[in-house]
Design an enzyme around this catalytic site. Structure first.
Site, mmCIF file in Angstrom:
data_model
loop_
_atom_site.group_PDB
_atom_site.id
_atom_site.type_symbol
_atom_site.label_atom_id
_atom_site.label_comp_id
_atom_site.label_asym_id
_atom_site.label_seq_id
_atom_site.Cartn_x
_atom_site.Cartn_y
_atom_site.Cartn_z
ATOM 1 N N GLY A 159 0.837 -1.208 0.000
ATOM 2 C CA GLY A 159 0.000 0.000 0.000
ATOM 3 C C GLY A 159 0.863 1.245 0.000
ATOM 4 N NE ARG A 180 -2.257 -4.290 -0.875
ATOM 5 C CZ ARG A 180 -1.773 -3.641 0.168
ATOM 6 N NH1 ARG A 180 -0.650 -4.044 0.740
ATOM 7 N NH2 ARG A 180 -2.394 -2.583 0.657
ATOM 8 C CG ASP A 198 4.621 -8.041 7.669
ATOM 9 O OD1 ASP A 198 5.457 -8.184 8.567
ATOM 10 O OD2 ASP A 198 4.031 -8.997 7.110
ATOM 11 C CB THR A 204 2.786 0.898 6.050
ATOM 12 O OG1 THR A 204 1.416 0.682 6.426
ATOM 13 C CG2 THR A 204 3.659 0.584 7.240
ATOM 14 C CG ASP A 230 -1.700 -0.142 7.993
ATOM 15 O OD1 ASP A 230 -2.409 0.797 7.615
ATOM 16 O OD2 ASP A 230 -1.765 -1.280 7.483
ATOM 17 C CG ASP A 278 1.476 -2.559 10.263
ATOM 18 O OD1 ASP A 278 2.319 -1.914 9.612
ATOM 19 O OD2 ASP A 278 0.722 -3.386 9.735
ATOM 20 N NE ARG A 318 -2.674 -4.938 5.552
ATOM 21 C CZ ARG A 318 -3.015 -5.202 4.283
ATOM 22 N NH1 ARG A 318 -3.728 -6.261 4.017
ATOM 23 N NH2 ARG A 318 -2.636 -4.426 3.300
HETATM 24 O O1 F6P Z 1 -1.493 -1.292 4.597
HETATM 25 C C1 F6P Z 1 -2.059 -0.083 4.251
HETATM 26 C C2 F6P Z 1 -3.551 -0.223 4.028
HETATM 27 O O2 F6P Z 1 -4.061 1.035 3.649
HETATM 28 C C3 F6P Z 1 -4.337 -0.797 5.197
HETATM 29 O O3 F6P Z 1 -4.595 0.175 6.182
HETATM 30 C C4 F6P Z 1 -5.561 -1.313 4.507
HETATM 31 O O4 F6P Z 1 -6.162 -2.332 5.241
HETATM 32 C C5 F6P Z 1 -5.011 -1.820 3.206
HETATM 33 O O5 F6P Z 1 -3.798 -1.133 2.975
HETATM 34 C C6 F6P Z 1 -5.905 -1.638 2.009
HETATM 35 O O6 F6P Z 1 -5.276 -2.212 0.921
HETATM 36 P P1 F6P Z 1 -5.745 -2.020 -0.593
HETATM 37 O O7 F6P Z 1 -5.450 -0.606 -0.985
HETATM 38 O O8 F6P Z 1 -4.923 -3.002 -1.335
HETATM 39 O O9 F6P Z 1 -7.209 -2.283 -0.606
#
Ligand code: F6P
Length: 319
Positions: free
Chosen positions: A11, A72, A103, A125, A127, A129, A171
Site C-alpha cells: 500500500g 502487491r 510487512d 505504511t 498503518d 505496524d 489493517r
Molecule cells: O497497509 C495499508 C492499508 O491502507 C491498510 O490500512 C488497509 O487495510 C489496506 O492497505 C488496504 O489495501 P488495498 O489498498 O490493497 O485495498
C-alpha cells in the site's frame, strides 16, 4: 557497490516520494548509480527498471503517492519469482536494493537477502505496524487526514446531536484509530489490540447524555470490524440511530507532513549508508529520535504493539 536499486511496494504511503528522493540523492552524492524499479516486485520480476538521475526526483518531496508506483505481488512470494527478480537486478548490474514498504515488502526483501542479494527495508505504511521503529513513513500524514475528517464530522455531529461512527484504516493495527481518537477527542475508540464491552460503551454514552452531551464520536479500527457492523451492534444494544463514515483510501493520499518528509529523508539516507558498508538484511527505523537498524529476522519475531497507556488515557479523558 556501484549500482543500487530502489522500489516501493504494498500500500502506498505519503512520504514514499520523500524517501525515494533521499535514497537517490544520497546514493548519487556518494558516487553510486541508482535504478528505479517500477510497480514494486511485479516490476522487478518483469524488468521495469530505469536509471534515475538527480532531476528524476526533483519536485517530489511534497507529493503523495509514489513516482515508482506500487503493487502487491503474489508471484514474488515464490522462490521462482524471487530468483527471476535477482536475474533482472543482475542484468542491470545492480548490487543492492532499497525496499520501501510494509510487512509484505520486508518479507520479499528478506527472501532476496537470504538468496544472497543485499536489501535494506525502509518502513513505509500508514498503518504504523512495523516492529523496530516507533513510526513508519506515512503514519503522521494519514493521522492528520483522519483528524481533519474527525473535526469536520464533529461539526455536523454537534449540529444534529448525533453519534457518528468513523471507520479508519490500519489493517490489523489500532495505531491510526488510537492516535486519531486521542487527538480528535473521540468518546470511544475500538482497536484490535484490546477487547471492548458494549455495556461499557452504552454506559459511557448514557453518562455523556445525562450531563448534556448530545453528540459523540466513536472511532473503529477496520481490523476489529467495519463501521457499519459496529453501528448495527450498537443499535441492537441501545436502539441508538447513528451515522457511519468510512474514511477509506483518502487516508493514503495527500502531501506528506513535515514530520513524514523529515523521517523519510533520515531513513533513506541511513539505508544508503548501510549499503555502502556492504550490509544487507536490515530494516531501518526510528527509536527515541535516533535512526536505528534491525535484522529482518528480529523484526519478524516481534509483534507490533500499540501504546496501551495511551488507550487508557483516551478513556480517562473522554469520561
Ligand atoms: O497497509 C495499508 C492499508 O491502507 C491498510 O490500512 C488497509 O487495510 C489496506 O492497505 C488496504 O489495501 P488495498 O489498498 O490493497 O485495498
Amino acid at each position: 557497490m556501484k549500482r543500487i536499486g530502489v522500489l516501493t511496494s504494498g500500500g502506498d504511503a505519503p512520504g514514499m516520494n520523500s524517501a525515494i528522493r533521499a535514497v537517490v540523492r544520497k546514493a548519487i552524492y556518494h558516487g553510486l548509480e541508482v535504478f528505479g524499479i517500477y510497480q514494486g516486485y511485479n516490476g522487478l520480476i518483469n524488468g521495469m527498471i530505469k536509471k534515475l538521475e538527480l532531476g528524476s526526483v526533483g519536485d517530489i518531496i511534497h507529493r503523495g503517492g509514489t513516482i515508482l508506483r506500487s503493487a502487491r505481488c503474489a508471484e514474488f512470494k515464490t522462490q521462482e519469482g524471487q530468483k527471476q527478480g535477482i536475474e533482472q537486478l543482475k542484468a542491470f548490474g545492480i548490487e543492492g536494493l532499497v525496499v520501501i514498504g510494509g510487512d509484505g515488502s520486508y518479507r520479499g526483501a528478506k527472501a532476496l537477502t537470504d538468496l544472497g542479494f543485499p536489501c535494506i527495508g525502509i518502513p513505509g505504511t500508514i498503518d504504523n505496524d512495523i516492529p523496530g521503529t516507533e513510526f513508519t513513513i506515512g503514519f503522521d500524514t494519514a493521522l492528520n487526514t483522519v483528524i481533519d475528517a474527525v473535526d469536520k464530522i464533529r461539526d455536523t455531529a454537534s449540529s444534529h446531536e448525533r453519534t457518528f461512527i468513523i471507520e479508519v484504516m490500519g489493517r490489523g493495527a489500532g495505531d491510526l484509530a488510537l492516535w486519531a481518537g486521542l487527538a480528535g477527542g473521540a468518546e470511544t475508540i475500538i482497536i484490535p489490540e484490546d477487547s471492548y464491552s458494549m455495556d461499557d460503551i452504552k454506559r459511557r454514552l448514557l453518562k455523556g447524555h445525562e450531563r448534556g452531551k448530545k453528540h459523540s464520536i466513536i472511532i473503529v479500527a477496520e481490523g476489529v470490524m467495519s463501521g457499519n457492523e459496529f453501528a448495527q451492534k450498537l443499535k441492537e444494544a441501545t436502539n441508538m440511530e447513528t451515522r457511519v463514515s468510512v474514511l477509506g483510501h483518502i487516508q493514503r493520499g495527500g502531501s506528506p507532513t513535515a514530520a513524514d518528509r523529515v523521517l523519510a529523508s533520515r531513513l533513506g539516507s541511513r539505508a544508503i549508508e548501510l549499503l555502502l558498508e556492504n550490509r544487507g538484511g536490515l530494516a531501518v527505523g526510528i527509536e527515541k529520535n535516533k535512526i536505528v537498524e534491525h535484522d529482518f529476522s528480529e523484526i519478524f519475531r516481534e509483534n507490533h504493539q500499540v501504546d496501551l497507556n495511551m488507550y487508557k488515557l483516551s478513556k480517562e479523558l473522554s469520561i
